[in-house]
Scaffold this active site. Structure first.
Site, short mmCIF file in Angstrom:
data_model
loop_
_atom_site.label_atom_id
_atom_site.label_comp_id
_atom_site.label_asym_id
_atom_site.label_seq_id
_atom_site.Cartn_x
_atom_site.Cartn_y
_atom_site.Cartn_z
N TYR A 91 -4.67 -6.77 15.37
CA TYR A 91 -6.90 -6.90 15.83
C TYR A 91 -7.55 -7.92 15.49
O TYR A 91 -8.05 -8.46 15.97
CB TYR A 91 -6.95 -5.66 15.05
CG TYR A 91 -6.06 -4.66 15.68
CD1 TYR A 91 -5.73 -4.57 16.38
CD2 TYR A 91 -7.19 -2.77 15.63
CE1 TYR A 91 -4.74 -3.56 16.83
CE2 TYR A 91 -6.35 -2.32 15.98
CZ TYR A 91 -5.43 -2.07 16.45
OH TYR A 91 -5.08 -1.23 17.02
N ILE A 122 1.21 -1.22 -0.23
CA ILE A 122 -0.13 -0.11 0.13
C ILE A 122 0.66 1.52 -0.02
O ILE A 122 0.49 2.24 -0.60
CB ILE A 122 -0.98 -0.02 1.06
CG1 ILE A 122 -2.09 1.22 1.51
CG2 ILE A 122 -0.21 0.15 2.45
CD1 ILE A 122 -3.83 0.82 1.75
N ASP A 124 0.47 -0.26 9.61
CA ASP A 124 0.77 1.30 10.07
C ASP A 124 2.10 1.79 10.87
O ASP A 124 2.48 3.34 10.30
CB ASP A 124 -0.20 1.24 11.70
CG ASP A 124 -0.45 2.58 12.95
OD1 ASP A 124 0.12 3.65 11.92
OD2 ASP A 124 0.06 2.44 13.51
#
Length: 173
Positions: free
Chosen positions: A128, A13, A36
């Site tokens: 997560y 990305i 992140d």
């Protein structure tokens, strides 16, 4: 159910030449692991500096919400940081709503900033632990619903890093 505004690719990305790259951020906005960390490393100090300003002003970013910063050294003008939910099967309905909100609020912020092309990672499916199949369904449905109501975004790119997510998205799109 193909939508010409939705594109699927497998890749990194941080290499996407788009108006906005979405970051699967944490509530502190100060970087972390996975997507992140990669976005913060590639975007450089300017992204972190903007995140610190936001954190100082509003205390971070809540789950399901989104904030925008410069793209720094990325090939994107902006980074839209959104916080997806941590998966807990005991509160699945809440997590599903929060994940949809993360996509929806990112898209709203994109529209407010005249973004025409936006790239999304697979939010919440890494550390997560959101189930990848369920996350893909929510992501695609939320984006399709948003695009049906708003025509200012010209292209949404789902960027899958791994084969499993790519296969799930490919079947759903």
């Amino acid at each position: 159910m193909a939508n010409s505004k939705i594109k699927l690719i497998q890749g990194d990305i941080t290499e996407q030449a788009v108006d906005a790259t979405v970051n699967a951020a944490n509530t502190s906005l100060l970087g972390g692991g996975g997507v992140d960390g990669a976005i913060h490393r590639a975007g450089g100090k300017a992204v972190l500096d903007d995140c610190i300003k936001i954190r100082d002003r509003q205390g971070g970013c809540k789950t399901g919400e989104a904030v925008i910063t410069t793209g720094g050294n990325l090939p994107a003008k902006y980074v839209i940081h959104t916080v997806g939910p941590v998966w807990n099967s005991g509160s699945a309905a809440k997590a599903e709503k929060q994940l949809a909100n993360a996509y929806r609020n990112s898209l709203r912020l994109a529209v407010e900033n005249n973004v025409k092309m936006i790239a999304f990672p697979n939010i919440s499916t890494g550390i997560y632990h959101f189930p990848k199949d369920k996350a893909a369904e929510i992501a695609i449905a939320t984006v399709k619903d948003f695009l049906a109501e708003n025509d200012s975004i010209e292209q949404v790119i789902f960027v899958c890093f791994d084969n499993e997510n790519y296969g799930l998205y490919e079947r759903l799109i």
